[in-house]
Design a protein around this motif. Structure first.
Motif, PDB file in Angstrom:
ATOM      1  N   ASP A   1      -1.105  -6.169   2.268  1.00 20.21           N
ATOM      2  CA  ASP A   1      -0.561  -7.313   1.545  1.00 20.21           C
ATOM      3  C   ASP A   1      -0.901  -7.152   0.055  1.00 20.21           C
ATOM      4  O   ASP A   1      -1.645  -6.249  -0.322  1.00 20.21           O
ATOM      5  CB  ASP A   1      -1.082  -8.636   2.135  1.00 20.21           C
ATOM      6  N   ILE A   2      -0.362  -8.039  -0.770  1.00 26.56           N
ATOM      7  CA  ILE A   2      -0.482  -7.840  -2.220  1.00 26.56           C
ATOM      8  C   ILE A   2      -1.942  -7.820  -2.689  1.00 26.56           C
ATOM      9  O   ILE A   2      -2.347  -6.963  -3.467  1.00 26.56           O
ATOM     10  CB  ILE A   2       0.287  -8.949  -2.975  1.00 26.56           C
ATOM     11  N   ASP A   3      -2.730  -8.747  -2.137  1.00 33.19           N
ATOM     12  CA  ASP A   3      -4.142  -8.783  -2.543  1.00 33.19           C
ATOM     13  C   ASP A   3      -4.865  -7.527  -2.075  1.00 33.19           C
ATOM     14  O   ASP A   3      -5.667  -6.949  -2.798  1.00 33.19           O
ATOM     15  CB  ASP A   3      -4.834 -10.008  -1.946  1.00 33.19           C
ATOM     16  N   ALA A   4      -4.544  -7.113  -0.842  1.00 30.47           N
ATOM     17  CA  ALA A   4      -5.212  -5.938  -0.282  1.00 30.47           C
ATOM     18  C   ALA A   4      -4.850  -4.700  -1.099  1.00 30.47           C
ATOM     19  O   ALA A   4      -5.701  -3.852  -1.387  1.00 30.47           O
ATOM     20  CB  ALA A   4      -4.801  -5.741   1.169  1.00 30.47           C
ATOM     21  N   LEU A   5      -3.605  -4.626  -1.500  1.00 33.05           N
ATOM     22  CA  LEU A   5      -3.154  -3.497  -2.299  1.00 33.05           C
ATOM     23  C   LEU A   5      -3.991  -3.411  -3.570  1.00 33.05           C
ATOM     24  O   LEU A   5      -4.448  -2.341  -3.972  1.00 33.05           O
ATOM     25  CB  LEU A   5      -1.674  -3.682  -2.655  1.00 33.05           C
ATOM     26  N   ARG A   6      -4.186  -4.535  -4.169  1.00 32.50           N
ATOM     27  CA  ARG A   6      -4.971  -4.646  -5.409  1.00 32.50           C
ATOM     28  C   ARG A   6      -6.404  -4.131  -5.169  1.00 32.50           C
ATOM     29  O   ARG A   6      -6.892  -3.290  -5.905  1.00 32.50           O
ATOM     30  CB  ARG A   6      -4.969  -6.135  -5.794  1.00 32.50           C
ATOM     31  N   THR A   7      -7.046  -4.647  -4.127  1.00 35.41           N
ATOM     32  CA  THR A   7      -8.435  -4.234  -3.871  1.00 35.41           C
ATOM     33  C   THR A   7      -8.521  -2.751  -3.546  1.00 35.41           C
ATOM     34  O   THR A   7      -9.424  -2.062  -4.023  1.00 35.41           O
ATOM     35  CB  THR A   7      -9.062  -4.957  -2.646  1.00 35.41           C
ATOM     36  N   VAL A   8      -7.580  -2.292  -2.719  1.00 33.13           N
ATOM     37  CA  VAL A   8      -7.626  -0.889  -2.348  1.00 33.13           C
ATOM     38  C   VAL A   8      -7.410  -0.016  -3.586  1.00 33.13           C
ATOM     39  O   VAL A   8      -8.124   0.975  -3.802  1.00 33.13           O
ATOM     40  CB  VAL A   8      -6.565  -0.580  -1.259  1.00 33.13           C
ATOM     41  N   ALA A   9      -6.471  -0.428  -4.428  1.00 37.24           N
ATOM     42  CA  ALA A   9      -6.228   0.330  -5.656  1.00 37.24           C
ATOM     43  C   ALA A   9      -7.469   0.325  -6.548  1.00 37.24           C
ATOM     44  O   ALA A   9      -7.863   1.364  -7.092  1.00 37.24           O
ATOM     45  CB  ALA A   9      -5.030  -0.249  -6.390  1.00 37.24           C
ATOM     46  N   ASP A  10      -8.097  -0.843  -6.653  1.00 32.76           N
ATOM     47  CA  ASP A  10      -9.332  -0.918  -7.444  1.00 32.76           C
ATOM     48  C   ASP A  10     -10.386   0.031  -6.876  1.00 32.76           C
ATOM     49  O   ASP A  10     -11.096   0.712  -7.613  1.00 32.76           O
ATOM     50  CB  ASP A  10      -9.894  -2.343  -7.439  1.00 32.76           C
ATOM     51  N   GLY A  11     -10.448   0.041  -5.546  1.00 30.28           N
ATOM     52  CA  GLY A  11     -11.390   0.927  -4.873  1.00 30.28           C
ATOM     53  C   GLY A  11     -11.113   2.388  -5.224  1.00 30.28           C
ATOM     54  O   GLY A  11     -12.029   3.142  -5.557  1.00 30.28           O
TER      55      GLY A  11
ATOM     56  N   ASN B   1       1.509   1.131 -10.549  1.00 32.19           N
ATOM     57  CA  ASN B   1       1.087   0.236 -11.621  1.00 32.19           C
ATOM     58  C   ASN B   1      -0.423   0.085 -11.617  1.00 32.19           C
ATOM     59  O   ASN B   1      -1.042  -0.135 -12.653  1.00 32.19           O
ATOM     60  CB  ASN B   1       1.704  -1.158 -11.430  1.00 32.19           C
ATOM     61  N   TYR B   2      -0.972   0.156 -10.420  1.00 27.80           N
ATOM     62  CA  TYR B   2      -2.426  -0.018 -10.292  1.00 27.80           C
ATOM     63  C   TYR B   2      -3.175   1.293 -10.436  1.00 27.80           C
ATOM     64  O   TYR B   2      -4.231   1.365 -11.042  1.00 27.80           O
ATOM     65  CB  TYR B   2      -2.771  -0.640  -8.935  1.00 27.80           C
TER      66      TYR B   2
END
Ligand SMILES: Nc1ncnc2c1ncn2[C@@H]1O[C@H](COP(=O)(O)OP(=O)(O)OP(=O)(O)O)[C@@H](O)[C@H]1O
Ligand SMILES: [Mg+2]
Lengths: 256, 480
Positions: free
Chosen positions: A177-187, A209-210
């Motif tokens: 999901d969008i939030d998970a994508l963000r966290t995984v990308a940050d990771g 983008n991330y």
């Protein structure tokens, strides 16, 4: 880090990859895009040494050594990590135990002391935070009954623990999901290092983008038909793949 | 590319119990007739009732045919070529461990079963059976303080003949089947346990069976009686030397649980399985059965079967008492040319009786693994319940898994649940492990141990660890 020269690969006697050329330098992030069935996962798996994926021509050098001669487990121990498009379930084997066994096999190979359960737990906790992984998942059986997104997150978590030199992430962003994508990308970004290279297989420009890639390649029918900078991903998003089809695709076909 | 170290490891992991103890053996000549039976009985100085019972069993055995319904294949056994009694020579019966032949003590030590007082396994009392006789039983006195009798079967015949006479054949009569009849005629030793009313046995009781002599059969008999409100956990282990010839092991185990009593019986069977070409190995033809005689009684079987060339074994429960519970947890592994036909019978007679069956069969190499189970709900077994689960795991494509679940329900209030699955250790699973740096051998053993988890958790802790190691060793050579 990785140099692929004219790599041809067959599965069950059928050629899937028809001469791949690709150079990934230390610290670089490469994105590989392309339509379904174009051979992205085949490329990822042949680099990891999947049985039945037979290289019939060409060469792959990994830090100067002939990668295709190495056993799959030795490739992993030498720092190659494949984040699976479809992570596999292993009933009855706890995620924790699995990952500890993996890490210790790799450490042993590299002349490092094996971690005991306590030290491993400390390490695992730290990495779980990094990818915001739920503590419950780590004590369950490997991927068993995990949701699609949980499986992907688990792959990134494993990568964080194993600290590979070359990570190939095969559609690790799908199903998140969008939030998970963000966290995984940050990771993933947190794991960026000058001596660590990452190959991202993805269908979505959004991920890029991330995680900003150094290069983007388009794989079509078993060939890399176009390479470029991160703008290429945007162009693909807009135009699709059709304009690249036709012949070898070495130059874009004229479409109206 | 294997390093020298891992090659060494591989070599080490062959059947490591295959050595022979060089000891003088008192052995009767091969062959079976009434004289041999009289001789065995005389050697053991048995009371008249025992000899009579043996002879009745023998006469009955002669009328029986060897069963052929099991899914196992072997050349005919010549029962006249087997020697029915072999015992390490001892001047007189050892009164304490100090008098036991050091060679024997060394043998058990090598097997990881120290018998000397100062090295005893904490919390486990051991009866050590070597070929046809029990050579030592540990913690006997300590247990006697609680009124628990734990001794060799021969000692029980001498010292507690009334108990033996009362219960012998109560659960498995000599008429039961071919191998049970043979065992009843010639059995030589085994273990005897009696837990008095209200006593919870404070330690694991265990018997370690060792076949040593060549051309012999081992025919032991175990009898466990749990009086009202008592509890006991019992474990047996077994190994044998590597020999090219097949050796017969035909045992009988009888369990009796009275009102509110509970017996937990665990087996880790590691008889010599034969070599990788199928030469040699033990024929393990065993009858094990428990009777939940009293209300609320419980009998639980857990078995890990990794050894033997052929296993033919169905630990069963007769659920007579109302609310009684029967359980069967099994892991059976066949590698190379091993064959196993194993399972259980749950006979529900009492009201509200419950049974659980969890069977995990693993086949590798050319191994053939059959689960055969029967659940019978009799007319008066109101609201009986059974849950069965049979899972098979295949490693490679030359092995086989077969399941024969029989169900017979004569009471309409019964609730039956049956689940079954067959899976293959997939290339995908192996590759996933390898991609994480885990070698294929270790990966297979990890996947298999995961598969068996539900059963292993039923084993006493230290044996669960042992069982896991055993599985990895038995899977040696199953990949690659
Ligand atoms: N075992 C196999 N036998 C035959 N063909 C196969 C096998 N595995 C893959 N292929 C074929 O190889 C081609 C490339 O498949 P691959 O999985 O590499 O595609 P992909 O680019 O990863 O696609 P997607 O975006 O859908 O994940 C497909 O046509 C597929 O059907
Ligand atoms: Mg793919």
């Amino acid at each position: 880090m990785l140099e692929i020269r004219d790599l041809h690969v067959s599965i069950d006697g059928k050629e899937i990859l028809h001469g791949i050329n690709l150079v990934v330098n230390p610290g670089e992030i490469h994105a590989i895009m392309g339509p379904n069935g174009s051979g992205k996962s085949t490329l990822a798996k042949v680099l990891a040494g999947r049985e039945g994926y037979t290289p019939t021509r060409g060469k792959v050098l990994y830090n100067g050594t002939d990668l295709l001669q190495m056993l799959p487990e030795d490739r992993a121990r030498e720092g190659i990590f494949l984040g699976f498009q479809y992570p596999v379930e292993i009933p009855g084997v706890s995620n924790m135990y699995f990952l500890k066994t993996a890490l210790n096999s790799i450490r042993k190979h590299n002349g490092l002391e094996e971690l005991d359960a306590m030290d491993f737990l400390v390490l695992a906790k730290e990495k779980m935070k990094l990818v915001d992984m739920d503590e419950g998942l780590i004590n369950r059986a490997v991927n068993e009954g995990f949701s699609g997104g949980e499986k992907k997150r688990n792959e990134v978590f494993q990568m964080a623990v194993l600290e590979p030199k070359l990570a190939i992430l095969d559609e690790t962003d799908s199903g998140l999901d969008i939030d998970a994508l963000r966290t995984v990308a940050d990771g993933v970004n947190a794991l960026r290092r000058p001596d660590r290279s990452i190959v991202l297989v993805t269908h979505y420009q959004r991920l890029l983008n991330y995680i900003v890639p150094d290069k983007v390649h388009v794989l079509l029918d078993g060939r890399i038909v176009k390479s470029g900078g991160k703008e290429l991903a945007l162009e693909l998003e807009e135009k699709g793949y059709a304009w690249l089809e036709n012949g070898t695709g070495s130059k874009p076909a004229v479409m109206s | 590319m294997k390093t020298a170290e891992s090659i060494h490891e591989l070599a080490e992991r062959e059947y490591k119990y295959g050595f022979v103890t060089d000891i003088e053996t008192d052995m009767v000549p091969p062959g079976l007739d009434e004289d041999i039976i009289r001789l065995i009985s005389a050697k053991k100085n048995e009371p008249e009732f025992m000899l009579e019972w043996r002879l009745k069993a023998f006469r009955h055995w002669k009328t029986l045919k060897e069963p052929t319904w099991a899914n196992v294949h072997y050349p005919p056994i010549d029962y006249q070529r087997i020697s029915y009694y072999a015992a390490p020579k001892m001047k007189s019966k050892p009164k304490s461990l100090d008098e036991v032949d050091p060679e024997l003590l060394a043998t058990y030590e090598k097997l990881g079963i120290p018998l000397r007082e100062r090295e005893l396994l904490a919390g486990v009392a051991v009866d050590a059976v070597f070929d046809s006789v029990s050579v030592a039983t540990t913690f006997k006195e300590k247990l006697a303080d609680l009124g628990i009798i734990f001794c060799s079967f021969s000692d029980a015949v001498q010292n507690h003949p009334d108990l033996v006479q009362k219960y012998l054949g109560d659960v498995v009569p000599y008429t039961d089947n071919f191998f049970a009849a043979l065992n009843s005629a010639v059995f030589s030793d085994g273990s005897f346990c009696y837990i008095p009313k209200g006593v919870r046995c404070p330690m694991e009781l265990s018997t370690y069976f060792r076949i040593n002599a060549a051309s012999t059969g081992q025919f032991e008999r175990t009898l466990i009686i749990a009086e009202e409100g008592s509890y006991v956990s019992y474990l047996e282990g077994c190994t044998a030397p590597m020999r090219d010839e097949n050796q017969l092991h035909a045992a009988v185990v009888e369990l009796i649980a009275h009102d509110n009593a509970s017996i937990k019986y665990s087996t880790v069977q590691n008889w010599y399985p034969g070599d990788k070409d199928g030469k040699g190995g033990i024929y393990n033809f065993v009858t094990k059965r428990g009777k939940c005689k009293g209300v609320n009684s419980k009998i639980s079987w857990t078995q890990v079967e990794t050894g033997s060339a052929i296993t033919w074994k169905y630990p069963s429960c007769i659920l007579m008492g109302d609310n009684s519970v029967g359980e069967f947890y099994s892991v059976a592994l066949t590698n190379n040319y091993q064959q196993a036909d194993t399972g259980t019978k749950m006979i529900h007679l009492g009201k509200n009786t419950r049974s659980t069956i969890v069977s995990k069969g693993i086949s590798a190499g050319r191994g053939q693994n059959t689960y055969r189970g029967m659940v019978k709900i009799m007319k008066n077994a109101e609201r009986a319940r059974n849950y069965s689960r049979c899972d098979s795991l295949l490693i490679g494509d030359k092995c086989g898994a077969h399941t024969f679940p029989y169900i017979e329900v004569k009471n309409s209030t019964a609730q039956m649940e049956h689940e079954a699955s067959t899976s293959k250790i997939g290339e995908d699973q192996l590759f996933y492990c390898q991609q994480r740096g885990i070698a294929p051998e270790a990966a297979v053993s990890m996947i298999v141990n995961g598969f068996c988890k539900e059963v292993f958790k039923e084993l006493p802790m230290e044996f669960a660890v042992e069982a896991q190691k055993l599985l990895s060793v038995s899977l040696e050579g199953s990949v690659g």
